[in-house]
Design a protein around this motif. Structure first.
Motif, PDB file in Angstrom:
ATOM      1  N   PRO A   1       0.833  -1.205   0.000  1.00 17.51           N
ATOM      2  CA  PRO A   1       0.000   0.000   0.000  1.00 17.51           C
ATOM      3  C   PRO A   1       0.863   1.249   0.000  1.00 17.51           C
TER       4      PRO A   1
ATOM      5  N   ALA B   1       1.832   5.443   0.338  1.00 19.85           N
ATOM      6  CA  ALA B   1       1.793   6.410   1.447  1.00 19.85           C
ATOM      7  C   ALA B   1       0.438   7.079   1.554  1.00 19.85           C
TER       8      ALA B   1
ATOM      9  N   GLY C   1      -2.509   5.696   1.122  1.00 22.50           N
ATOM     10  CA  GLY C   1      -3.405   4.857   1.909  1.00 22.50           C
ATOM     11  C   GLY C   1      -3.139   4.958   3.394  1.00 22.50           C
ATOM     12  N   ASN C   2      -1.865   5.019   3.776  1.00 26.52           N
ATOM     13  CA  ASN C   2      -1.526   5.173   5.194  1.00 26.52           C
ATOM     14  C   ASN C   2      -2.028   6.493   5.747  1.00 26.52           C
ATOM     15  N   ARG C   3      -1.884   7.538   4.960  1.00 26.00           N
ATOM     16  CA  ARG C   3      -2.347   8.853   5.427  1.00 26.00           C
ATOM     17  C   ARG C   3      -3.857   8.865   5.609  1.00 26.00           C
TER      18      ARG C   3
ATOM     19  N   ARG D   1      -5.764   6.289   6.346  1.00 33.72           N
ATOM     20  CA  ARG D   1      -6.087   5.494   7.522  1.00 33.72           C
ATOM     21  C   ARG D   1      -5.814   6.267   8.814  1.00 33.72           C
ATOM     22  N   LEU D   2      -4.656   6.938   8.865  1.00 35.97           N
ATOM     23  CA  LEU D   2      -4.341   7.747  10.039  1.00 35.97           C
ATOM     24  C   LEU D   2      -5.315   8.896  10.199  1.00 35.97           C
TER      25      LEU D   2
END
Length: 321
Positions: A24, A26, A28-30, A32-33
């Motif tokens: 995934p 960056a 997608g991580n942002r 989610r956070l």
């Protein structure tokens, strides 16, 4: 097309699924956070809103009122800066209020803790009916301050109260507890001691029942007496309980109001006028928002300083293990 062959002539095994799927990014991580932060804010927003409205905003607005000259009726609040603070710190009357507050706080906090510890040591023994006594000891703490004040007003009555019967047994007359400036403050302190000692006793009792028994067994084997065991083992092991009671009892004594309002109204004269009553008297009886706000801010600063000092220095002497 035929599958690729290895040197041994066998087919090359397919790569694992994790290697075939792209990791995934960056972005997608942002996302989610961001969702987690939004959920966190949604959960704490109601509590933060209530705290801000009912705790922080009154303190801020009170600080503003302490810088004004306002009678709580006029539409305009005259800004006077720190004049209210200067007037109070240069007034002998306010100095008497602070001195009375110190006497009251030291007497109530020290007395309730000493009596509470003594009662807890007694109730920790295997005595008949101790559960009933424990309940009766704690009962005054949960009673309404108004009810307590009315009951003790009758007890202190020099003509018809129970104190008259007590002093008559010794051939003496009962003092005018609530109308004599020499006796009014001790009378109020007695009532607060009666009301708060039970809480200290129950907290100390809980601490005593959780002390490690092997320490006392070792002390007994070493020949330590009752006083030595109490001084060298019981008191240090109870230091977390003592620290808790010092902080909470000090804050509670500064906020004492109900019993004083029912019994003395801060009198006679200013004999029982502590800082909390001075705030009420200035604001809601004299309609002087400026002095009331300034005295409330002074009380807030004093409590904050006392709590910080207690936390910084007294906690160093606390034995949690």
């Amino acid at each position: 097309m035929p599958a690729a062959l290895t040197k041994a002539g066998t087919e090359d095994p397919a790569p694992p699924a994790a290697a075939r799927e792209p990791a995934p990014g960056a972005g997608g991580n942002r996302r989610r956070l961001r969702r987690e932060y939004l959920l966190f804010l949604a959960l704490i927003a109601p509590n933060f809103l209530f705290i801000a409205v009912f705790s922080y905003w009154p303190v801020i607005y009170n600080a503003y009122l302490s810088l004004t000259d306002w009678n709580m009726i006029a539409p305009i609040k005259n800004f006077v800066g720190f004049d209210n603070y200067v007037d109070m710190f240069t007034s002998l009357g306010f100095g008497d209020v602070m001195l009375t507050t110190v006497y009251f706080t030291v007497g109530v906090v020290g007395g309730s803790m000493a009596l509470g510890l003594a009662i807890a040591l007694l109730l920790n023994q295997k005595l008949r009916g101790r559960d009933f006594v424990r309940t009766m000891t704690f009962a005054p703490h949960v009673l309404s301050g108004a009810a307590v004040g009315l009951a003790w007003t009758f007890i202190f009555d020099p003509n018809y109260g129970l104190s008259r019967a007590f002093f008559s047994a010794f051939g003496a007359s009962s003092p005018s507890w609530l109308t004599d400036s020499d006796w009014a403050l001790p009378a109020v302190m007695i009532v607060y001691l009666w009301k708060t000692t039970g809480f200290a006793a129950i907290v100390y009792l809980a601490g005593l029942q959780n002390l490690p028994k092997e320490v006392y067994e070792s002390a007994s084997l070493d020949g330590a007496g009752a006083w030595t065991t109490f001084r060298r083992f019981t008191l240090p092991l109870l230091s977390p309980v003592t620290f808790f009671l010092v902080v909470t009892s000090t804050i509670s004594s500064f906020q004492a109001f109900d019993v004083i309002a029912l019994m003395t109204n801060g009198g006679p004269g200013s004999a029982t006028t502590i800082l909390s009553w001075f705030v009420y008297d200035s604001g809601f009886r004299s309609f002087q928002a400026g002095p009331a706000g300034a005295s409330a801010i002074i009380m807030f600063v004093i409590l904050l300083a006392i709590t910080l000092v207690q936390t910084r220095y007294l906690e160093r002497k606390v034995h949690y293990k």
